[in-house]
Write a protein that holds these residues in place. Structure first.
Motif, PDB file in Angstrom:
ATOM      1  N   TYR A   1       0.796  -1.008  -0.051  1.00 54.50           N
ATOM      2  CA  TYR A   1      -0.197   0.002   0.124  1.00 54.50           C
ATOM      3  C   TYR A   1       0.800   1.309  -0.148  1.00 54.50           C
ATOM      4  CZ  TYR A   1      -2.613   3.750   2.002  1.00 54.50           C
ATOM      5  OH  TYR A   1      -3.244   4.961   2.355  1.00 54.50           O
ATOM      6  N   ASP A   2       2.019   1.321   0.994  1.00 54.32           N
ATOM      7  CA  ASP A   2       2.712   2.645   0.866  1.00 54.32           C
ATOM      8  C   ASP A   2       3.493   2.508  -0.152  1.00 54.32           C
ATOM      9  OD1 ASP A   2       2.016   3.085   3.518  1.00 54.32           O
ATOM     10  OD2 ASP A   2       3.832   1.653   4.243  1.00 54.32           O
ATOM     11  N   THR A   3       4.050   1.570  -1.063  1.00 52.42           N
ATOM     12  CA  THR A   3       4.530   1.470  -2.423  1.00 52.42           C
ATOM     13  C   THR A   3       3.786   2.218  -3.267  1.00 52.42           C
ATOM     14  OG1 THR A   3       5.880  -0.424  -1.982  1.00 52.42           O
ATOM     15  CG2 THR A   3       5.641   0.257  -4.082  1.00 52.42           C
ATOM     16  N   LEU A   4       2.531   1.832  -3.466  1.00 53.01           N
ATOM     17  CA  LEU A   4       1.481   2.441  -4.502  1.00 53.01           C
ATOM     18  C   LEU A   4       1.148   3.752  -4.247  1.00 53.01           C
ATOM     19  CD1 LEU A   4      -0.731  -0.602  -4.860  1.00 53.01           C
ATOM     20  CD2 LEU A   4       0.863   0.120  -6.624  1.00 53.01           C
TER      21      LEU A   4
ATOM     22  N   ALA B   1       2.256   9.818  -5.676  1.00 53.96           N
ATOM     23  CA  ALA B   1       2.697  10.899  -5.387  1.00 53.96           C
ATOM     24  C   ALA B   1       4.279  10.790  -5.416  1.00 53.96           C
ATOM     25  CB  ALA B   1       2.301  11.428  -4.001  1.00 53.96           C
ATOM     26  N   PRO B   2       4.705  10.889  -6.636  1.00 54.91           N
ATOM     27  CA  PRO B   2       6.099  10.455  -6.592  1.00 54.91           C
ATOM     28  C   PRO B   2       7.135  11.557  -6.282  1.00 54.91           C
ATOM     29  CG  PRO B   2       5.206  11.286  -8.862  1.00 54.91           C
ATOM     30  CD  PRO B   2       4.225  11.019  -7.818  1.00 54.91           C
ATOM     31  N   GLY B   3       8.249  11.324  -5.468  1.00 55.57           N
ATOM     32  CA  GLY B   3       9.138  12.074  -4.725  1.00 55.57           C
ATOM     33  C   GLY B   3      10.456  12.399  -5.398  1.00 55.57           C
ATOM     34  N   PRO B   4      11.405  12.972  -4.878  1.00 55.31           N
ATOM     35  CA  PRO B   4      12.649  13.098  -5.617  1.00 55.31           C
ATOM     36  C   PRO B   4      13.277  11.785  -5.995  1.00 55.31           C
ATOM     37  CG  PRO B   4      12.788  13.696  -3.346  1.00 55.31           C
ATOM     38  CD  PRO B   4      11.535  13.363  -3.625  1.00 55.31           C
ATOM     39  N   MET B   5      13.213  10.743  -5.323  1.00 55.07           N
ATOM     40  CA  MET B   5      13.808   9.485  -5.373  1.00 55.07           C
ATOM     41  C   MET B   5      12.847   8.677  -6.294  1.00 55.07           C
ATOM     42  SD  MET B   5      16.694   9.649  -4.223  1.00 55.07           S
ATOM     43  CE  MET B   5      17.337   8.008  -4.116  1.00 55.07           C
ATOM     44  N   PRO B   6      13.098   8.192  -7.556  1.00 55.10           N
ATOM     45  CA  PRO B   6      12.359   7.299  -8.056  1.00 55.10           C
ATOM     46  C   PRO B   6      12.284   5.849  -7.538  1.00 55.10           C
ATOM     47  CG  PRO B   6      14.226   7.522  -9.213  1.00 55.10           C
ATOM     48  CD  PRO B   6      14.577   8.400  -7.986  1.00 55.10           C
ATOM     49  N   LEU B   7      11.085   5.246  -7.660  1.00 55.44           N
ATOM     50  CA  LEU B   7      10.971   3.883  -7.218  1.00 55.44           C
ATOM     51  C   LEU B   7      11.678   3.176  -7.905  1.00 55.44           C
ATOM     52  CD1 LEU B   7       6.960   4.042  -6.588  1.00 55.44           C
ATOM     53  CD2 LEU B   7       8.773   4.181  -4.767  1.00 55.44           C
ATOM     54  N   PRO B   8      12.107   1.774  -7.288  1.00 56.83           N
ATOM     55  CA  PRO B   8      12.903   0.812  -8.122  1.00 56.83           C
ATOM     56  C   PRO B   8      11.908   0.343  -9.233  1.00 56.83           C
ATOM     57  CG  PRO B   8      12.987   0.424  -5.716  1.00 56.83           C
ATOM     58  CD  PRO B   8      12.116   1.388  -5.799  1.00 56.83           C
ATOM     59  N   GLU B   9      12.420  -0.177 -10.163  1.00 53.76           N
ATOM     60  CA  GLU B   9      12.019  -0.730 -11.446  1.00 53.76           C
ATOM     61  C   GLU B   9      11.174  -2.007 -11.238  1.00 53.76           C
ATOM     62  OE1 GLU B   9      12.614  -1.882 -15.977  1.00 53.76           O
ATOM     63  OE2 GLU B   9      14.180  -1.296 -14.749  1.00 53.76           O
ATOM     64  N   GLY B  10       9.906  -2.047 -11.589  1.00 51.91           N
ATOM     65  CA  GLY B  10       9.017  -3.234 -11.401  1.00 51.91           C
ATOM     66  C   GLY B  10       8.369  -3.295 -10.131  1.00 51.91           C
ATOM     67  N   VAL B  11       8.551  -2.232  -9.138  1.00 46.90           N
ATOM     68  CA  VAL B  11       7.999  -2.487  -7.468  1.00 46.90           C
ATOM     69  C   VAL B  11       6.755  -2.319  -7.598  1.00 46.90           C
ATOM     70  CG1 VAL B  11       8.499  -0.072  -6.839  1.00 46.90           C
ATOM     71  CG2 VAL B  11       8.436  -1.877  -5.240  1.00 46.90           C
ATOM     72  N   VAL B  12       6.132  -1.273  -8.632  1.00 50.89           N
ATOM     73  CA  VAL B  12       4.627  -0.851  -8.613  1.00 50.89           C
ATOM     74  C   VAL B  12       3.942  -2.352  -8.924  1.00 50.89           C
ATOM     75  CG1 VAL B  12       3.016   0.508  -9.949  1.00 50.89           C
ATOM     76  CG2 VAL B  12       5.149   1.320  -9.174  1.00 50.89           C
TER      77      VAL B  12
END
Length: 285
Positions: free
Chosen positions: A236-239, A244-255
């Motif tokens: 849930y926190d990942t989604l 609401a993306p921040g300055p650090m991108p999420l790791p690829e494929g985690v969504v």
């Protein structure tokens, strides 16, 4: 049959006004009055410090944008306090028939899967009402913020992203329903009101521990399949971070991993509960 189950369960829940108050209205009321007390104390402390330093109030002319309440309510709809109090409604709906030994009476009038689905449908409605109550509470909070601080109010939608708001609202709504589905499985398996209340809470507490210091000890990264699948709160926190993306991108494929986890934690408890309930002996209930 599903309509009959929904009507029956909705009528029974509507008669339990104490549970409805504590599960739906208490959290928004705590937020409103707690926020009002915080605003008053902050204003008094700020005025005292400004007077001591011979400084004017700097926020007096800055308007409070009431439109920000939409994003605030959507992002904080599935807060921990509301999740815990919603367990009261989940326990009453999912475990009430075990507590009062009424399953054998109502199960003779409708199919067992429809009875379970009817209970889930009522909980979905309660979750939506609770989120709407939180939205109203957010507006009241912003209004009191303006009144206490003596600031003007505005309603500027120029920065409002409707798609992001709807997706965040939907995500918070699914999280509340998902948390209640864990209570459903606990109720069917244990036939206990207390287990229905504490099993989801215990799972959430375990997630807090595993998602904190123990995650590196287990050799897991937050973006790993194991972490995302076993910790629905992390998914849930990942989604939520993805919306609401921040300055650090999420790791690829985690969504994608988080979406799979969210779906599994919604579908699996329902399927397991229905399968278990189908084989359950209700003659002694």
């Amino acid at each position: 049959m599903l309509v009959d189950a929904l009507k029956s369960e909705a009528y029974r829940v509507s008669r339990n006004r104490t549970t409805l108050f504590f599960s739906i209205l208490l959290t928004p009321l705590l937020f409103v009055f707690g926020g009002l007390a915080y605003q008053i104390m902050t204003k008094a402390k700020g005025d005292a410090l400004a007077a001591k330093a011979n400084l004017p109030a700097t926020l007096g002319n800055q308007p409070v944008n009431l439109a920000e309440a939409f994003g605030f309510a959507a992002g904080n709809g599935a807060n921990g306090v509301l999740l815990v109090f919603m367990l009261l409604a989940a326990a009453a709906v999912y475990a009430g028939d075990y507590r009062w030994e009424t399953w054998r009476l109502i199960s003779a009038r409708n199919g067992r899967p429809w009875l379970i689905l009817g209970k889930i449908g009522v909980m979905k409605v309660l979750a939506m009402i609770a989120m709407l109550a939180m939205l109203i509470a957010a507006f009241i909070f912003f209004i009191t913020q303006a009144l206490v601080a003596g600031r003007p109010m505005s309603f500027d939608l120029s920065d409002f992203d409707l798609v992001q708001f709807l997706l965040t609202w939907l995500l918070s709504y699914i999280r509340i329903v998902q948390y209640g589905l864990i209570a459903l499985l606990a109720a069917v398996v244990s036939r206990s009101l207390l287990a229905t209340l504490f099993a989801p809470w215990a799972l959430g507490f375990a997630q807090t521990i595993l998602g904190g210091p123990l995650l590196p000890i287990l050799g897991w990264e937050p973006s790993d399949w194991a972490a995302q699948l076993l910790l629905p709160g992390l998914a849930y926190d990942t989604l939520k971070a993805a919306l609401a993306p921040g300055p650090m991108p999420l790791p690829e494929g985690v969504v994608m991993k988080a979406v799979v986890s969210l779906v599994l934690w919604c579908v699996a408890p329902v399927a397991a509960s229905i399968a278990w309930f189908q084989r359950q002996d209700l003659s002694k209930e």
